[in-house]
Design a protein around this motif. Structure first.
Motif, PDB file in Angstrom:
ATOM      1  N   ASP A 469      38.229  38.701  49.040  1.00 28.64           N
ATOM      2  CA  ASP A 469      37.007  38.414  48.108  1.00 28.64           C
ATOM      3  C   ASP A 469      36.642  39.407  47.155  1.00 28.64           C
ATOM      4  O   ASP A 469      35.963  39.634  46.370  1.00 28.64           O
ATOM      5  N   GLN A 470      37.740  40.306  46.727  1.00 25.62           N
ATOM      6  CA  GLN A 470      37.693  41.381  45.923  1.00 25.62           C
ATOM      7  C   GLN A 470      38.637  41.119  44.809  1.00 25.62           C
ATOM      8  O   GLN A 470      39.582  40.311  44.995  1.00 25.62           O
ATOM      9  N   PRO A 471      38.611  41.741  43.622  1.00 18.35           N
ATOM     10  CA  PRO A 471      39.568  41.260  42.569  1.00 18.35           C
ATOM     11  C   PRO A 471      40.836  41.817  42.354  1.00 18.35           C
ATOM     12  O   PRO A 471      41.047  42.841  41.896  1.00 18.35           O
ATOM     13  N   PHE A 472      41.715  41.176  43.320  1.00 16.20           N
ATOM     14  CA  PHE A 472      43.013  41.848  43.192  1.00 16.20           C
ATOM     15  C   PHE A 472      43.686  41.259  42.048  1.00 16.20           C
ATOM     16  O   PHE A 472      43.794  40.089  41.979  1.00 16.20           O
ATOM     17  N   PRO A 473      44.600  42.130  41.209  1.00 18.37           N
ATOM     18  CA  PRO A 473      45.114  41.628  39.756  1.00 18.37           C
ATOM     19  C   PRO A 473      46.150  40.871  40.308  1.00 18.37           C
ATOM     20  O   PRO A 473      46.430  39.688  39.702  1.00 18.37           O
ATOM     21  N   GLU A 474      46.643  40.965  41.708  1.00 20.46           N
ATOM     22  CA  GLU A 474      47.849  40.247  42.009  1.00 20.46           C
ATOM     23  C   GLU A 474      47.485  38.770  42.217  1.00 20.46           C
ATOM     24  O   GLU A 474      48.526  37.733  42.173  1.00 20.46           O
ATOM     25  N   LEU A 475      46.375  38.366  42.510  1.00 19.06           N
ATOM     26  CA  LEU A 475      45.828  36.872  42.607  1.00 19.06           C
ATOM     27  C   LEU A 475      45.647  36.019  41.471  1.00 19.06           C
ATOM     28  O   LEU A 475      45.424  34.657  41.522  1.00 19.06           O
ATOM     29  N   GLU A 476      45.780  36.852  40.167  1.00 18.44           N
ATOM     30  CA  GLU A 476      45.428  36.116  39.067  1.00 18.44           C
ATOM     31  C   GLU A 476      46.596  35.216  38.630  1.00 18.44           C
ATOM     32  O   GLU A 476      46.172  34.329  37.780  1.00 18.44           O
ATOM     33  N   THR A 477      47.778  35.252  39.016  1.00 23.09           N
ATOM     34  CA  THR A 477      48.899  34.242  38.687  1.00 23.09           C
ATOM     35  C   THR A 477      48.499  33.058  39.588  1.00 23.09           C
ATOM     36  O   THR A 477      49.276  32.045  39.231  1.00 23.09           O
ATOM     37  N   LEU A 478      47.709  32.999  40.670  1.00 26.36           N
ATOM     38  CA  LEU A 478      47.573  31.966  41.533  1.00 26.36           C
ATOM     39  C   LEU A 478      46.734  31.057  40.873  1.00 26.36           C
ATOM     40  O   LEU A 478      45.591  31.310  40.033  1.00 26.36           O
ATOM     41  N   SER A 479      46.931  29.661  40.732  1.00 27.91           N
ATOM     42  CA  SER A 479      46.174  28.684  39.777  1.00 27.91           C
ATOM     43  C   SER A 479      44.572  28.713  40.241  1.00 27.91           C
ATOM     44  O   SER A 479      44.345  29.007  41.586  1.00 27.91           O
ATOM     45  N   GLU A 480      43.740  28.175  39.247  1.00 25.53           N
ATOM     46  CA  GLU A 480      42.412  28.397  39.594  1.00 25.53           C
ATOM     47  C   GLU A 480      41.844  27.320  40.502  1.00 25.53           C
ATOM     48  O   GLU A 480      41.006  27.276  41.452  1.00 25.53           O
ATOM     49  N   SER A 481      42.716  26.305  40.444  1.00 21.54           N
ATOM     50  CA  SER A 481      42.204  24.760  41.239  1.00 21.54           C
ATOM     51  C   SER A 481      42.494  25.343  42.444  1.00 21.54           C
ATOM     52  O   SER A 481      42.024  24.795  43.677  1.00 21.54           O
ATOM     53  N   VAL A 482      43.782  26.138  42.855  1.00 24.88           N
ATOM     54  CA  VAL A 482      43.907  26.401  44.193  1.00 24.88           C
ATOM     55  C   VAL A 482      43.153  27.719  44.849  1.00 24.88           C
ATOM     56  O   VAL A 482      42.478  27.329  46.035  1.00 24.88           O
ATOM     57  N   ARG A 483      42.556  28.430  44.015  1.00 24.44           N
ATOM     58  CA  ARG A 483      41.661  29.527  44.375  1.00 24.44           C
ATOM     59  C   ARG A 483      40.268  28.974  44.568  1.00 24.44           C
ATOM     60  O   ARG A 483      39.566  29.333  45.408  1.00 24.44           O
TER      61      ARG A 483
END
Length: 612
Positions: A469-483
């Motif tokens: 639940d923290q802002p990991f930059p590595e997660l930004e490439t995961l599509s918003e629809s999945v997140r």
């Protein structure tokens, strides 16, 4: 003497029935004591003899050894039941549950339904015991993953781990893995305007059909479709588990069938075999072909085994993202993501529209196509479900021990390879990318080079994976629809997925089996794991802050209870699957093992200094 009948109509030998009931009672005492549902007391200073005193007045005495996780390894043969000073050997697991009902605070309705689950489990265990009576652990270790599935005992934490409520004798015989039979898929033509299909652009529907049908069967299916007056332009060809069609779909979707939005076509295609989860089916003729996961509206191991549409929608995109990450990261080289190639879901026209409807009514009809762990393996490599490692033969010899013997490696070296292949990739995914997997024994597959662990395959991303639940930059490439669909959890929660989902639910039983049969010191087992994790951390100083965030070496770890939860909540319908309960914290075996090593090193240093 024969008792009877068990699934398939055959009788059960009294000796077998007694043995599996004793084993089930020993397991129930061990796990319920571990969950703090009751507290056996030692009868001798060495803590080898124990007594469990129940509110009913019954007392159970047994021999047991306390393990590093705190659970007791109970000797089934030593169990005796004492009522008013009269001792009797234990031969009835349901009778034990009845004796313990008041202590466990189980309501009468919950007791009766749980007893049904336990009876079903015992009947399945009788079949498994008979099927593998002639097989030693070394024989089991040599089987393919698909062959091995029929000889496994199920979830080690759950006492009633083959409840299968909704199935009768013929269903067990036809669809349970321990019978070794094959299943032919039933097919429906489902109206596309009602059906949700999740298919990546680079995958065609023909590839999904080819995973289950050879050319001849494909022609037969299409001919049946044409004969029914249905076009594949308007309808999707969807596989259904044959039990689900007979037991659920034919009645619950009768209006859709009458309106020809669903058109039954019959059974077609290759033979499939059920995996331990029951709803995942592997192609028996072509092991490399896609697996298909199909809903089964039966209650098994605490939950209804449907397939939720909300996770199906993101499965292909999420698993593709995970696979892309793994392909680019050298640390994840041992890890293989079993991608969900496609998903199809047909919502019920009424249940789906009811807010907070019980989840089993909203997960009845759909399919997930997923890569097989056998696909694209190098020569000499093979797959084995992680939960198989702790399984034992009739003499108590675990499969892990047989693999170690086959490998020619020392215990510590083999375990180091295992932890490097499985634990390090899982921990790295968490620390580097903020993805936590509930890596239990059925959704993690070890890849072996003959008998040596060299990799891991992970699967099941519908609810078994969360994001930090923290802002990991590595997660930004995961599509918003999945997140948006995946749950965001605090670091401690993700860490618990690894500590509880894998260490306490899988490794706890592997270390217990090796200690019980081979005499392997559990401190050595977890010291080897600790050293492998420390080596990984030393190789990645750039992740120091993440290692502090996801600290595996704290003195205490959470204690998770699953059996106790079922007793508390009963069997009422709910909108979500049951959530495990928390007990008091456990001593962390990694901390204990590392501390013991530190003391030993200090002692060696003092001795060395004294000798100078």
């Amino acid at each position: 003497m024969m008792l009877g009948p068990h699934p398939g109509g055959q009788a059960v030998e009294r000796e077998t029935w007694t043995a599996i009931n004793r084993a089930a009672t020993a397991k129930a005492i061990s796990e319920l004591a571990y969950e703090e549902a009751f507290r056996p007391v030692p009868l001798d200073p060495a803590e080898t003899r124990w007594e469990l005193r129940l509110a009913s007045g019954a007392r159970y005495r047994f021999e047991a050894v306390r393990r590093i996780w705190g659970q007791l390894t109970v000797s089934p043969e030593s169990l005796v039941r004492d009522v008013s000073g009269e001792e009797q050997p234990v031969d009835d697991a349901i009778a034990f549950l009845a004796d313990a009902r008041e202590t466990l605070d189980i309501s009468p309705p919950t007791f009766c339904t749980y007893a049904k689950e336990l009876y079903n489990t015992l009947m399945a265990d009788a079949r498994i015991t008979a099927a593998r009576a002639h097989l030693a652990a070394d024989d089991l270790a040599a089987l393919s993953d698909t062959q091995l599935q029929r000889f496994l005992n199920g979830h080690p934490k759950a006492s009633a781990n083959k409840g299968r409520l909704g199935w009768g004798l013929e269903d067990f015989a036809g669809y349970a893995p321990e019978f070794g039979g094959t299943i032919t898929l039933f097919w429906l033509a489902a109206a596309r305007e009602q059906c949700r299909l999740f298919l990546p652009p680079d995958t065609g529907e023909e590839a999904l059909l080819s995973a289950a049908l050879d050319a001849g069967e494909m022609e037969r299916l299409k001919a049946a479709c044409a004969e029914a007056g249905v076009s594949t332009e308007t309808h999707l060809l969807m596989p259904v588990h044959p039990w689900q069609w007979q037991g659920v779909i034919a009645a619950q979707f009768a209006g859709e069938v009458a309106a020809r939005r669903l058109v039954p076509l019959g059974t077609f295609g290759d033979p499939f075999v059920a995996q331990q989860s029951l709803r995942t089916l592997a192609n028996a003729r072509r092991p490399d072909a896609l697996h298909v996961k199909l809903p089964l509206t039966i209650l098994n191991t605490s939950a209804w085994r449907g397939v939720p549409g909300k996770y199906m929608e993101i499965g292909p995109a999420f698993s593709s993202w995970l696979a892309g990450i793994a392909a680019r990261d050298p640390v994840l080289r041992p890890l293989k993501v079993l991608q969900e190639v496609a998903g199809a879901f047909y919502p019920h026209p009424h249940y789906e529209r009811i807010p907070d409807a019980p989840y089993q009514f909203c997960e009845m009809l759909g399919a997930i196509w997923r890569e097989s762990p056998n696909a694209c393996l190098p020569a000499g490599h093979r797959a084995m479900m992680m939960g198989a490692l702790a399984q034992r033969d009739g003499a108590g010899w675990p499969i892990a021990s047989a693999l170690i013997a086959r490998s020619g490696l020392e215990y510590a070296e083999w375990l180091d390879r295992l932890f490097g292949a499985v634990v390090i990739p899982l921990y790295h995914f968490m620390c580097r990318y903020g993805v936590g997997f509930i890596a239990h024994g059925q959704n993690v597959t070890v890849i072996l080079d003959r008998a040596v662990p060299v990799g891991v395959a992970i699967k099941d991303f519908q609810g078994d994976a969360d994001l930090v639940d923290q802002p990991f930059p590595e997660l930004e490439t995961l599509s918003e629809s999945v997140r948006k669909v995946l749950k965001r959890r605090p670091p401690a929660h993700l860490l618990q997925h690894l500590q509880t989902g894998h260490f306490a639910s899988v490794l706890r039983f592997v270390s217990e089996a090796l200690a019980d049969h081979d005499g392997l010191d559990e401190h050595l087992f977890y010291a080897t794991l600790a050293e492998r994790l420390r080596r990984y951390q030393a190789e990645h100083p750039e992740l120091a802050e993440r290692f502090a965030l996801f600290d595996l070496f704290q003195p205490k770890v959470p204690r998770i209870a699953i059996n106790r939860v079922r007793f508390a909540i009963g069997y009422g319908d709910a909108g979500e699957r049951p959530v495990p309960d928390l007990g008091t914290e456990l001593d962390n075996p990694l901390y204990l093992a590392e501390t013991a090593l530190s003391y030993q090193a200090t002692d060696r240093s003092l001795l060395s200094g004294a000798s100078l």
